[in-house]
Scaffold this motif. Structure first.
Motif, PDB file in Angstrom:
ATOM      1  N   ALA A   1       0.828  -1.205   0.000  1.00  0.00           N
ATOM      2  CA  ALA A   1       0.000   0.000   0.000  1.00  0.00           C
ATOM      3  C   ALA A   1       0.869   1.264   0.000  1.00  0.00           C
ATOM      4  O   ALA A   1       0.586   2.231  -0.723  1.00  0.00           O
ATOM      5  N   LEU A   2       1.917   1.267   0.813  1.00  0.00           N
ATOM      6  CA  LEU A   2       2.815   2.425   0.855  1.00  0.00           C
ATOM      7  C   LEU A   2       3.553   2.606  -0.470  1.00  0.00           C
ATOM      8  O   LEU A   2       3.765   3.735  -0.930  1.00  0.00           O
ATOM      9  N   ALA A   3       3.940   1.494  -1.090  1.00  0.00           N
ATOM     10  CA  ALA A   3       4.593   1.584  -2.399  1.00  0.00           C
ATOM     11  C   ALA A   3       3.638   2.182  -3.431  1.00  0.00           C
ATOM     12  O   ALA A   3       4.045   2.990  -4.283  1.00  0.00           O
ATOM     13  N   ALA A   4       2.362   1.806  -3.357  1.00  0.00           N
ATOM     14  CA  ALA A   4       1.372   2.360  -4.275  1.00  0.00           C
ATOM     15  C   ALA A   4       1.176   3.853  -4.032  1.00  0.00           C
ATOM     16  O   ALA A   4       1.026   4.640  -4.979  1.00  0.00           O
ATOM     17  N   LEU A   5       1.189   4.276  -2.770  1.00  0.00           N
ATOM     18  CA  LEU A   5       1.072   5.698  -2.462  1.00  0.00           C
ATOM     19  C   LEU A   5       2.291   6.469  -2.981  1.00  0.00           C
ATOM     20  O   LEU A   5       2.146   7.583  -3.518  1.00  0.00           O
ATOM     21  N   ALA A   6       3.472   5.884  -2.818  1.00  0.00           N
ATOM     22  CA  ALA A   6       4.674   6.536  -3.339  1.00  0.00           C
ATOM     23  C   ALA A   6       4.601   6.675  -4.855  1.00  0.00           C
ATOM     24  O   ALA A   6       4.910   7.737  -5.415  1.00  0.00           O
TER      25      ALA A   6
ATOM     26  N   VAL B   1      -7.898   1.545   3.167  1.00  0.00           N
ATOM     27  CA  VAL B   1      -7.348   0.201   3.342  1.00  0.00           C
ATOM     28  C   VAL B   1      -6.080   0.244   4.184  1.00  0.00           C
ATOM     29  O   VAL B   1      -5.877  -0.568   5.097  1.00  0.00           O
ATOM     30  N   SER B   2      -5.224   1.221   3.910  1.00  0.00           N
ATOM     31  CA  SER B   2      -3.927   1.299   4.577  1.00  0.00           C
ATOM     32  C   SER B   2      -4.044   1.782   6.019  1.00  0.00           C
ATOM     33  O   SER B   2      -3.556   1.134   6.948  1.00  0.00           O
ATOM     34  N   SER B   3      -4.697   2.937   6.220  1.00  0.00           N
ATOM     35  CA  SER B   3      -4.713   3.556   7.543  1.00  0.00           C
ATOM     36  C   SER B   3      -5.683   2.901   8.507  1.00  0.00           C
ATOM     37  O   SER B   3      -5.489   2.974   9.728  1.00  0.00           O
TER      38      SER B   3
ATOM     39  N   SER C   1       9.085  14.510   4.200  1.00  0.00           N
ATOM     40  CA  SER C   1       8.072  14.944   3.223  1.00  0.00           C
ATOM     41  C   SER C   1       8.289  16.394   2.814  1.00  0.00           C
ATOM     42  O   SER C   1       8.097  16.754   1.643  1.00  0.00           O
ATOM     43  N   GLN C   2       8.679  17.222   3.768  1.00  0.00           N
ATOM     44  CA  GLN C   2       8.889  18.639   3.478  1.00  0.00           C
ATOM     45  C   GLN C   2      10.074  18.845   2.539  1.00  0.00           C
ATOM     46  O   GLN C   2      10.023  19.679   1.612  1.00  0.00           O
ATOM     47  N   HIS C   3      11.139  18.079   2.708  1.00  0.00           N
ATOM     48  CA  HIS C   3      12.368  18.303   1.951  1.00  0.00           C
ATOM     49  C   HIS C   3      12.496  17.436   0.703  1.00  0.00           C
ATOM     50  O   HIS C   3      13.137  17.846  -0.273  1.00  0.00           O
ATOM     51  N   TYR C   4      11.877  16.236   0.739  1.00  0.00           N
ATOM     52  CA  TYR C   4      12.067  15.312  -0.390  1.00  0.00           C
ATOM     53  C   TYR C   4      10.754  14.852  -1.024  1.00  0.00           C
ATOM     54  O   TYR C   4      10.777  14.134  -2.020  1.00  0.00           O
ATOM     55  N   GLY C   5       9.632  15.251  -0.470  1.00  0.00           N
ATOM     56  CA  GLY C   5       8.343  14.911  -1.051  1.00  0.00           C
ATOM     57  C   GLY C   5       7.678  13.713  -0.394  1.00  0.00           C
ATOM     58  O   GLY C   5       8.327  12.905   0.285  1.00  0.00           O
ATOM     59  N   TYR C   6       6.364  13.630  -0.615  1.00  0.00           N
ATOM     60  CA  TYR C   6       5.603  12.510  -0.043  1.00  0.00           C
ATOM     61  C   TYR C   6       6.083  11.171  -0.581  1.00  0.00           C
ATOM     62  O   TYR C   6       6.086  10.160   0.131  1.00  0.00           O
ATOM     63  N   GLY C   7       6.452  11.136  -1.857  1.00  0.00           N
ATOM     64  CA  GLY C   7       6.888   9.881  -2.458  1.00  0.00           C
ATOM     65  C   GLY C   7       8.071   9.280  -1.729  1.00  0.00           C
ATOM     66  O   GLY C   7       8.140   8.055  -1.526  1.00  0.00           O
ATOM     67  N   ALA C   8       9.024  10.120  -1.325  1.00  0.00           N
ATOM     68  CA  ALA C   8      10.188   9.630  -0.579  1.00  0.00           C
ATOM     69  C   ALA C   8       9.769   9.082   0.778  1.00  0.00           C
ATOM     70  O   ALA C   8      10.259   8.030   1.216  1.00  0.00           O
ATOM     71  N   CYS C   9       8.857   9.778   1.442  1.00  0.00           N
ATOM     72  CA  CYS C   9       8.373   9.320   2.757  1.00  0.00           C
ATOM     73  C   CYS C   9       7.680   7.967   2.643  1.00  0.00           C
ATOM     74  O   CYS C   9       7.998   7.028   3.376  1.00  0.00           O
ATOM     75  N   PHE C  10       6.745   7.847   1.691  1.00  0.00           N
ATOM     76  CA  PHE C  10       6.026   6.584   1.526  1.00  0.00           C
ATOM     77  C   PHE C  10       6.951   5.477   1.023  1.00  0.00           C
ATOM     78  O   PHE C  10       6.843   4.318   1.439  1.00  0.00           O
ATOM     79  N   GLY C  11       7.863   5.829   0.122  1.00  0.00           N
ATOM     80  CA  GLY C  11       8.770   4.824  -0.427  1.00  0.00           C
ATOM     81  C   GLY C  11       9.704   4.261   0.627  1.00  0.00           C
ATOM     82  O   GLY C  11       9.921   3.038   0.695  1.00  0.00           O
ATOM     83  N   LEU C  12      10.281   5.142   1.458  1.00  0.00           N
ATOM     84  CA  LEU C  12      11.152   4.673   2.531  1.00  0.00           C
ATOM     85  C   LEU C  12      10.373   3.815   3.532  1.00  0.00           C
ATOM     86  O   LEU C  12      10.878   2.802   4.027  1.00  0.00           O
ATOM     87  N   SER C  13       9.142   4.211   3.838  1.00  0.00           N
ATOM     88  CA  SER C  13       8.314   3.434   4.761  1.00  0.00           C
ATOM     89  C   SER C  13       7.988   2.062   4.183  1.00  0.00           C
ATOM     90  O   SER C  13       7.970   1.062   4.909  1.00  0.00           O
ATOM     91  N   ALA C  14       7.735   2.003   2.866  1.00  0.00           N
ATOM     92  CA  ALA C  14       7.467   0.718   2.219  1.00  0.00           C
ATOM     93  C   ALA C  14       8.686  -0.194   2.285  1.00  0.00           C
ATOM     94  O   ALA C  14       8.573  -1.396   2.594  1.00  0.00           O
ATOM     95  N   ALA C  15       9.860   0.371   2.017  1.00  0.00           N
ATOM     96  CA  ALA C  15      11.094  -0.426   2.079  1.00  0.00           C
ATOM     97  C   ALA C  15      11.333  -0.939   3.498  1.00  0.00           C
ATOM     98  O   ALA C  15      11.728  -2.098   3.696  1.00  0.00           O
ATOM     99  N   LEU C  16      11.083  -0.084   4.493  1.00  0.00           N
ATOM    100  CA  LEU C  16      11.256  -0.487   5.880  1.00  0.00           C
ATOM    101  C   LEU C  16      10.307  -1.626   6.242  1.00  0.00           C
ATOM    102  O   LEU C  16      10.688  -2.579   6.936  1.00  0.00           O
ATOM    103  N   ALA C  17       9.052  -1.542   5.758  1.00  0.00           N
ATOM    104  CA  ALA C  17       8.081  -2.590   6.047  1.00  0.00           C
ATOM    105  C   ALA C  17       8.508  -3.928   5.433  1.00  0.00           C
ATOM    106  O   ALA C  17       8.400  -4.987   6.066  1.00  0.00           O
TER     107      ALA C  17
END
Length: 418
Positions: A292-297, A316-318, A368-384
């Motif tokens: 889900a996080l990868a899809a958001l990214a 679905v995600s939250s 998110s402020q410095h690199y965008g939402y995609g970076a935040c969601f993408g890093l979270s997906a990788a961590l998961a």
């Protein structure tokens, strides 16, 4: 189990308390900032309301004292008296908050801190009683009541409360919330106490909890799971707003939609944990959240994703995946808690969850402020994804108590367990 007539009665009783605690959280963190902003308070002043999270992070500090009072060396458990006094303090606090008004910042922050302190203390007693009274096969249902109650209570506190404020005014809305807290606590308070053991030789303490390797692994599991499931979700609301979703639609997503999906998935999680155990359900939730996080990214990087898809993915995600996963996580918490001091052990594990969640919110905002939402969601997906094998290892079956500890626990709990 003799104290409550059946596991169903116990689940319903603790479920009422969990709904009540989440009503308080919903009012404090969901509704109160909106009401204060409507009255013209600045955003930095409104941010002070989040001081109310501190009792939930720090409650492990007074959990030993609460647990020693709750479980005296001899005699009945005092869980019900703690819940009664704490519940009345919470209700009185809401009544007082209704009288002072949301515009009186210093007074309202002081009131919500007292209410949060009382509610977090009630939570210690409630969790301890649940671990003691529910057999392992019913842990999933107990945790479904915990997580499902959280979604229901949040919807009431953050959604229904605002409707009541709009139609009846602040004072009457707070009065109704106070009355609701009392009603939700009655099933637990009026239930008969379980038969008391002749003697409780174990003295609950933080030292005893931290001396157990399996509980230390549980703290690592709690931190890892909170990071993988919650960090990416902190930026979901701002992401949807920036994607063009209006506040009314976002309110529906967070309110009615989140409650329905979260409550249903909490029940599903309880059934799955009962059938397969907590480990496979946690792993399933991690894999699903990573996707889900990868899809958001991807939706942030590619732009142009239909809003309907984003709303469905957000629900679905939250709500769905998180409810499913946290039912399993809290079942693991129950399994890791020593029944002789369950209030301390469970509280430690929850405090780690709250601490990591609070820290992650700050980090996710900066990324998110410095690199965008995609970076935040993408890093979270990788961590998961990376957390899946670690979670599988950390969530192995808890090490049994030593023979001496087991004999002590069984002698203390024999009159309680069914």
């Amino acid at each position: 189990m003799r104290g409550l007539d059946s596991p169903v009665a116990m689940v319903l009783a603790i479920g009422g308390l969990y709904v009540g605690q989440s009503v308080i959280s919903g009012v404090t963190f969901g509704a109160l900032p909106s009401v204060m902003r409507d009255q013209g308070l600045s955003l930095d002043m409104i941010g002070l309301t989040y001081l109310a999270v501190l009792p939930w992070v720090l409650k492990f500090l007074w959990a030993p004292a609460v647990e020693r009072y709750r479980l005296p060396r001899a005699g009945e458990s005092r869980s019900r008296s703690i819940v009664l006094v704490g519940g009345l303090v919470c209700a009185a606090g809401l009544l007082l908050g209704g009288l002072v008004g949301a515009g009186n910042l210093a007074a309202i922050v002081a009131v919500i801190l007292v209410v949060a302190l009382a509610a977090s203390t009630v939570d210690i007693a409630c969790d301890g009683q649940a671990v003691e009274s529910l057999s392992v096969k019913h842990h999933g249902w107990g945790n479904a009541a915990q997580v499902g109650g959280a979604y229901l209570g949040s919807a009431i506190g953050a959604g229904l409360f605002l409707v009541l404020v709009a139609h009846l005014g602040w004072t009457h809305a707070m009065t109704l919330m106070a009355a609701l807290l009392v009603l939700l606590g009655l099933p637990f308070v009026l239930s008969p106490a379980p038969p008391a053991p002749a003697h409780r030789p174990h003295r609950p303490s933080l030292r005893s909890a931290l001396a157990r390797p399996e509980l230390r692994r549980g703290l690592a599991l709690s931190a890892l799971y909170a990071a993988t499931q919650k960090w990416g979700m902190t930026m979901l609301g701002p992401f949807l707003v920036d994607a063009g979703l209006d506040l009314a639609s976002l309110g529906i997503v967070n309110g009615a939609g989140g409650m329905a999906v979260g409550f249903a998935c909490a029940l599903l999680g309880g059934a799955c944990v009962r059938r397969w155990g907590s480990r496979p359900v946690m792993i399933l939730a991690l894999a699903a959240q990573a996707l889900a996080l990868a899809a958001l990214a991807a939706s942030d990087w590619t732009k142009g994703t239909p809003q309907e898809f984003l709303v469905a993915l957000a629900l679905v995600s939250s709500s769905g995946i998180m409810a499913l996963g946290f039912v399993a996580l809290y079942a693991q918490f129950m399994a890791l808690s020593d029944p002789r001091q369950a209030g301390i052990d469970f509280t430690l594990l929850q405090s780690m969850d709250a601490l990591v969640s609070m820290m992650g919110g700050l980090g996710a905002g900066w990324i998110s402020q410095h690199y965008g939402y995609g970076a935040c969601f993408g890093l979270s997906a990788a961590l998961a994804f990376m957390a899946i094998p670690i979670t599988a290892r950390l969530s192995s079956r808890p090490k049994p108590l030593s023979s001496h500890e087991e004999q002590g626990a069984m002698s203390e709990l024999a009159p309680i367990k069914s």
